[in-house]
Design an enzyme around this catalytic site. Structure first.
Site, PDB file in Angstrom:
ATOM      1  CB  SER A 277      -0.899  -0.001   1.244  1.00  0.00           C
ATOM      2  OG  SER A 277      -1.471   1.279   1.458  1.00  0.00           O
ATOM      3  CE  LYS A 283      -4.638  -3.506   2.849  1.00  0.00           C
ATOM      4  NZ  LYS A 283      -5.210  -2.435   2.040  1.00  0.00           N
ATOM      5  CG  ASN A 285      -3.567  -4.416  -0.891  1.00  0.00           C
ATOM      6  OD1 ASN A 285      -4.327  -4.588   0.055  1.00  0.00           O
ATOM      7  ND2 ASN A 285      -2.957  -3.263  -1.126  1.00  0.00           N
ATOM      8  NE  ARG A 316     -18.538  -7.463 -47.417  1.00  0.00           N
ATOM      9  CZ  ARG A 316     -17.931  -6.539 -48.164  1.00  0.00           C
ATOM     10  NH1 ARG A 316     -18.238  -6.402 -49.447  1.00  0.00           N
ATOM     11  NH2 ARG A 316     -17.011  -5.774 -47.642  1.00  0.00           N
TER      12      ARG A 316
END
Length: 451
Positions: A277, A283, A285, A316
């Site tokens: 972080s 942290k 993550n 087309r």
């Protein structure tokens, strides 16, 4: 895609396949194959086809990309200005041969065929990634087949399972994806050559022969008829990729939830600069899960565009075909990127056995209520057993005590189960059902494929 974000969401080899340079190279391959196929059935001179092939080997270096980009916006597709440039390059070597470039074809023939060539090569890489993920999941299923953990439904603790069972389910999903990929190859990797309205009238009575030779030159399946307006092949390819992304998205959802601080049962592999972080030093993550789940969020929106593009006008289409050019490359790139990150996590996942054991004990035995109820049902009937154990669960919660403490004092329980027998009913590893048989079936299916 910004280069700054490419490493987070994409996979470089597949990104290269869908680059501008690669697209033009595939279009050159299609033009060369067209000339060679027509020479085989005497539609164009052999000498012209030989010259077109020779020039094609280095034509990419001579393409003016800036001019092509401007002209594409004016022409409505890339093939029109590309053919002009490619013809001019051939003309520099042999004016007579240049007359036969793009003979009898229409823009969509070259773009569609180039797209199929891109899909073929990209699917080859996707297949390798899938096979790797399959093998890793099989190995982890065997490794952790006896590692008991809590199974969860509706985000709540439910019954015991094993981590190996999770991996076995992942492996089974990867196998289904591999099977789908194999079964669709001949059907979807098909050349496109129909001329202006799909009739190849410009080739007179040689149209079918040219289509067959053209397909063979490129190593693609020969279509029964042109498919300019029928886009199910493209949709089938994209649908498979979407299912793959959905499957790995489910896996990423699993491990990201298991990484939550309060659960902490598994972690993505560590690496310098990964998962931190900008403000909170503690942290860790789930960054791989974030990119995979972003792909799982994005691909369905792209698939909506691809499905809508099936509804085309007449021979087309106007606009619907063009929408594929934006969606298909991104779906491929997101799928390959999600698989790459899934492989990394499945291979290097870190397992916290202590946390798994701790979480099994969080409810103070409530997760084993079904185990006790089913054993007691054989003695006093299911409905009576359910009512008795349900009341015991409520009492255990109210008293903040272990469920076994409540049950061990009930006469109906003491009448049928000794203290030792009741202890056994509260062992998570004793209530795993047929999980081991399921794991064996998944592993045996893999052995069958390898024979």
């Amino acid at each position: 895609m910004s280069q700054l974000y490419a490493s987070l969401f994409y996979q470089p080899d597949v990104t290269t396949i869908f680059s501008d340079q690669a697209l033009l190279n595939y279009m050159i391959q299609a033009e060369v194959a067209l000339a060679k196929a027509q020479a085989q059935v005497n539609v164009v001179p052999i000498a012209a086809a030989t010259m077109i092939e020779q020039v094609g080997q280095s034509a990419l270096e001579k393409i003016d990309f800036d001019a092509l980009a401007v002209a594409t916006g004016l022409a409505g597709n890339i093939a029109i200005p590309f053919v002009k440039q490619f013809t001019a390059i051939v003309k520099q070597h042999d004016e007579d041969a240049s007359r036969y470039v793009h003979w009898g074809a229409t823009s969509q023939d070259i773009i569609d065929t180039a797209t199929i060539l891109q899909c073929r090569d990209a699917l080859g890489l996707i297949e390798k990634q899938l096979h790797s993920a399959y093998q890793i999941s099989l190995q982890q299923a065997e490794r952790y087949r006896d590692q008991v953990m809590i199974g969860r439904t509706w985000l709540q603790q439910a019954l015991p399972i094993t981590l190996g069972h999770k991996f076995a389910r992942y492996a089974a999903a990867f196998k289904r994806d591999l099977d789908r990929l194999q079964s669709m190859k001949d059907r979807v990797l098909t050349a496109q050559l129909g001329g202006a309205v799909g009739s190849l009238a410009s080739l007179q009575d040689q149209g079918s022969a040219v289509v067959q030779a053209f397909s063979a030159e490129l190593g693609l399946s020969t279509p029964e008829c042109t498919w300019h307006g029928e886009r199910d092949r493209i949709v089938e390819i994209a649908s498979l990729l979407a299912m793959i992304v959905g499957n790995v998205g489910k896996m990423a959802k699993d491990w990201s939830l298991l990484m939550q601080t309060e659960i902490a049962e598994v972690y993505e592999p560590t690496a310098k600069g990964r998962g931190g972080s900008s403000t909170m030093p503690h942290k860790r993550n789930p960054v791989a899960a974030a990119s995979i789940l972003a792909a799982a969020n994005r691909v369905p929106a792209l698939m909506a565009s691809v499905y809508q593009s099936m509804v085309q006008d007449h021979e087309r289409a106007l606009g619907a075909w063009h929408a594929e050019w934006l969606a298909i490359p991104e779906i491929f790139q997101l799928c390959a990127g999600a698989l790459e990150r899934s492989n990394e996590v499945l291979q290097g996942i870190e397992v916290n056995v202590d946390a798994m054991q701790r979480n099994l004990e969080t409810t103070q035995g409530l997760i084993m209520a079904e185990s006790v109820m089913m054993a007691l049902a054989a003695k006093i009937g299911r409905l009576n057993a359910h009512h008795l154990v349900e009341q015991a669960c409520q009492q255990a919660v109210e008293q903040d005590t272990h469920l076994k403490n409540i049950l061990s004092n009930l006469d109906e329980v003491k009448e049928h189960f000794s203290a030792q027998a009741l202890d056994q009913l509260f062992q998570p590893k004793s209530y795993l059902g047929n999980i081991q048989a399921q794991i064996d079936a998944v592993l045996q299916a893999a052995q069958g494929d390898s024979k």
